[in-house]
Design an enzyme around this catalytic site. Structure first.
Site, PDB file in Angstrom:
ATOM      1  N   GLY A 286       0.812  -1.212   0.000  1.00 50.67           N
ATOM      2  CA  GLY A 286       0.000   0.000   0.000  1.00 50.67           C
ATOM      3  C   GLY A 286       0.843   1.259   0.000  1.00 50.67           C
ATOM      4  O   GLY A 286       0.997   1.946  -1.008  1.00 50.67           O
ATOM      5  N   ARG A 326      -1.870  10.977  11.427  1.00 51.30           N
ATOM      6  CA  ARG A 326      -0.614  10.253  11.667  1.00 51.30           C
ATOM      7  C   ARG A 326       0.306  10.934  12.681  1.00 51.30           C
ATOM      8  O   ARG A 326       0.897  10.265  13.524  1.00 51.30           O
ATOM      9  CB  ARG A 326       0.130   9.979  10.358  1.00 51.30           C
ATOM     10  CG  ARG A 326      -0.641   9.064   9.393  1.00 51.30           C
ATOM     11  CD  ARG A 326       0.180   8.656   8.178  1.00 51.30           C
ATOM     12  NE  ARG A 326       1.263   7.778   8.536  1.00 51.30           N
ATOM     13  CZ  ARG A 326       2.519   8.145   8.635  1.00 51.30           C
ATOM     14  NH1 ARG A 326       2.883   9.382   8.352  1.00 51.30           N
ATOM     15  NH2 ARG A 326       3.432   7.294   9.004  1.00 51.30           N
ATOM     16  N   CYS A 357     -10.333  20.886  19.234  1.00 50.98           N
ATOM     17  CA  CYS A 357     -10.207  21.201  20.658  1.00 50.98           C
ATOM     18  C   CYS A 357      -9.472  20.102  21.424  1.00 50.98           C
ATOM     19  O   CYS A 357     -10.046  19.468  22.321  1.00 50.98           O
ATOM     20  CB  CYS A 357     -11.585  21.431  21.240  1.00 50.98           C
ATOM     21  SG  CYS A 357     -12.426  22.728  20.353  1.00 50.98           S
ATOM     22  N   TYR A 385      -2.538   6.329   4.185  1.00 48.76           N
ATOM     23  CA  TYR A 385      -2.943   6.381   5.589  1.00 48.76           C
ATOM     24  C   TYR A 385      -3.194   7.812   6.063  1.00 48.76           C
ATOM     25  O   TYR A 385      -2.906   8.155   7.204  1.00 48.76           O
ATOM     26  CB  TYR A 385      -1.913   5.660   6.478  1.00 48.76           C
ATOM     27  CG  TYR A 385      -1.708   4.224   6.041  1.00 48.76           C
ATOM     28  CD1 TYR A 385      -2.689   3.265   6.257  1.00 48.76           C
ATOM     29  CD2 TYR A 385      -0.552   3.835   5.367  1.00 48.76           C
ATOM     30  CE1 TYR A 385      -2.526   1.967   5.819  1.00 48.76           C
ATOM     31  CE2 TYR A 385      -0.386   2.529   4.922  1.00 48.76           C
ATOM     32  CZ  TYR A 385      -1.381   1.596   5.160  1.00 48.76           C
ATOM     33  OH  TYR A 385      -1.228   0.309   4.721  1.00 48.76           O
TER      34      TYR A 385
HETATM   35  C1  LIG Z   1      -2.510  -7.528   6.313  1.00 50.00           C
HETATM   36  C2  LIG Z   1      -1.919  -6.298   5.704  1.00 50.00           C
HETATM   37  N1  LIG Z   1      -1.474  -6.363   4.444  1.00 50.00           N
HETATM   38  C3  LIG Z   1      -0.932  -5.288   3.833  1.00 50.00           C
HETATM   39  C4  LIG Z   1      -0.796  -4.088   4.498  1.00 50.00           C
HETATM   40  C5  LIG Z   1      -0.190  -2.937   3.749  1.00 50.00           C
HETATM   41  O1  LIG Z   1       0.958  -2.456   4.318  1.00 50.00           O
HETATM   42  P1  LIG Z   1       1.795  -1.307   3.598  1.00 50.00           P
HETATM   43  O2  LIG Z   1       0.843  -0.212   3.263  1.00 50.00           O
HETATM   44  O3  LIG Z   1       2.777  -0.900   4.611  1.00 50.00           O
HETATM   45  O4  LIG Z   1       2.419  -1.907   2.378  1.00 50.00           O
HETATM   46  C6  LIG Z   1      -1.225  -3.977   5.817  1.00 50.00           C
HETATM   47  C7  LIG Z   1      -1.045  -2.727   6.563  1.00 50.00           C
HETATM   48  O5  LIG Z   1      -0.534  -2.665   7.625  1.00 50.00           O
HETATM   49  C8  LIG Z   1      -1.810  -5.109   6.439  1.00 50.00           C
HETATM   50  O6  LIG Z   1      -2.241  -5.055   7.698  1.00 50.00           O
END
Ligand SMILES: Cc1ncc(COP(=O)(O)O)c(C=O)c1O
Length: 428
Positions: A286, A326, A357, A385
């Protein structure tokens, strides 16, 4: 610049040739701005490594679930990693009939399992023995065999923030090596379970290849034992995601190419050495695909200084922790840069805070910037994120999101939320 598709020309911040100020004039602030070119370049890098090999990279929808981004990933041949029915519905809405969907998560409900099976999920990544039995039960009620993979927790330290470390013994995710073996043996006796694979995911924002190497080797050792003890042959191995990105000069993550090549080579060599055909390899990435594709632009509302000797300078902006959580959630660092370089104003050290607040509503601390009220500032590395974690806290509307197209034009991909949308679910 951290996000390479965002750069200065004549003291103005641009995204792929388009002036950020111009986007703000049209869409106002706070606004998430993404570079399609950046995402496409990452997808091309992935496809270059795959190049006909039995590898599927699934895009982790949680990183940024905008339908436009899912569509882009789908047309570039990626599969999808989802963790809820809502995410799976998003994938199906953006690419109807999509078959390359893996469903992860420790708490799948019966409804979610049913929905996934009815929509021909590629695989349910099972995270506990009770879940395995539940999947069997739901599959029985539908009279189908559920394709499953067992998530192994390899107990590897990914050296990241504890909230996003997921492959340590103490984490809630997956099954230990011994429990994993019990799960496969149990699965063999469950008539509505079709064991397809194995998976692991050790965490996110991981900056070196070593933990991935360790996890891959632990999974292979497990498979060795699995073959000997059960004879189970797996048709796929899913090594998860977690590759980090650079949020500041301190982080130098491996490239997507190196990550994919190293881990897939380890698996392929291991199988070749034993004279076995390597199974299909899956990944769930991701952040490394979209993290540095986007920025969040906000306007400085007020400059405020506390007067005592330990005084602080606060720049209050129109974005807040509900838009970018974040920093307060993980103490995360997002670089902050002005949209227009202002060389005349004196520089000062600023705490950049939002209107919410809570004292936890900060977006950046100790930043040296030349700021005036009304200035536009950008939080970099906001593609992953960020919008996906946005909320309506303080009844604030979620920001508008726009994509700068490869030709330098712009399109709105998520409208700014209206106030009606915030409370129209409520019954008075
Ligand atoms: C099961 C699982 N797969 C894939 C991801 C994607 O991780 P990233 O965005 O760090 O590649 C996550 C995120 O933490 C996850 O929990």
């Amino acid at each position: 610049m951290r996000c390479k598709n965002f750069y200065y020309k004549d003291d103005e911040l641009l995204c792929d040739g388009l002036k950020i100020k111009k986007i703000v004039q049209e869409y106002s602030t706070p606004v998430f701005i993404y570079s399609e070119l950046h995402i496409r370049e990452n997808l091309n890098q992935i496809n270059k490594v795959i190049n006909g090999k039995q590898i599927t990279v699934c895009y982790a929808v949680k990183a940024n679930p905008a339908l436009n981004i899912l569509k882009l990933a789908g047309t570039e041949n990626l599969g999808f990693d989802v963790v809820s029915e809502g995410e799976m519905r998003r994938v199906l809405a953006s690419s109807p009939g999509q078959k390359k969907i893996v469903f992860s998560g420790v708490g799948k409900t019966d409804e979610e399992i049913r929905f996934a099976l009815q929509n021909e999920v590629f695989c349910l990544n099972v995270e506990s023995l009770p879940e395995l039995n539940r999947v069997n039960m739901v599959a029985k009620s539908l009279n189908v065999r559920a394709p499953v993979s067992i998530r192994i927790n390899p107990d590897v330290n990914p050296d990241t923030h504890p909230y996003i470390a997921t492959g340590l013994r103490e984490n809630k995710f997956g099954l230990s090596i011994d429990d994993g073996m019990i799960a496969y043996k149990t699965a063999q006796s469950l008539p509505f379970i079709d064991v397809k694979g194995i998976d692991c995911h050790i965490g996110s924002q991981i900056l070196s290849l070593e933990p991935f190497e360790q996890a891959t080797n632990k999974v292979l050792n497990f498979i060795d034992r699995l073959i000997k003890e059960t004879g189970v042959v797996l048709s796929h191995i899913n090594l998860g995601g977690g590759l980090g990105i650079s949020y500041s000069d301190k982080e130098h993550p491996p490239s997507l190419e190196n990550f994919l090549s190293l881990t897939s080579d380890i698996v392929i060599n291991w199988y070749n050495k034993r004279g076995l055909n390597p199974p299909h390899l899956l990944f769930e990435l991701g952040r490394s695909i979209v993290g540095n594709s986007g920025i969040l632009v906000a306007k400085v509302l007020y400059l405020k200084s506390t007067m005592d000797s330990n005084g602080k300078n606060f720049a209050v902006v129109d974005a807040a922790m509900n838009d970018l959580v974040r920093p307060t959630l993980y103490n995360a660092h997002h670089e902050v840069v002005p949209v227009i370089l202002n060389k005349k104003t004196r520089s000062s050290i600023w705490e950049i805070v939002g209107p919410i607040c809570e004292s936890g509503d900060w977006l950046a601390k100790n930043r040296e910037l030349r700021l005036l009220e009304g200035d536009l500032i950008s939080f970099l590395s906001a593609g992953a994120y960020c919008s996906s974690m946005a909320s309506n806290y303080n009844s604030r509307r979620k920001p508008v999101e726009v994509m700068v197209n490869c030709d330098g034009s712009v399109r709105e991909i998520v409208r700014r939320e209206s106030y009606d949308e915030i409370f129209n679910r409520e019954i008075t």
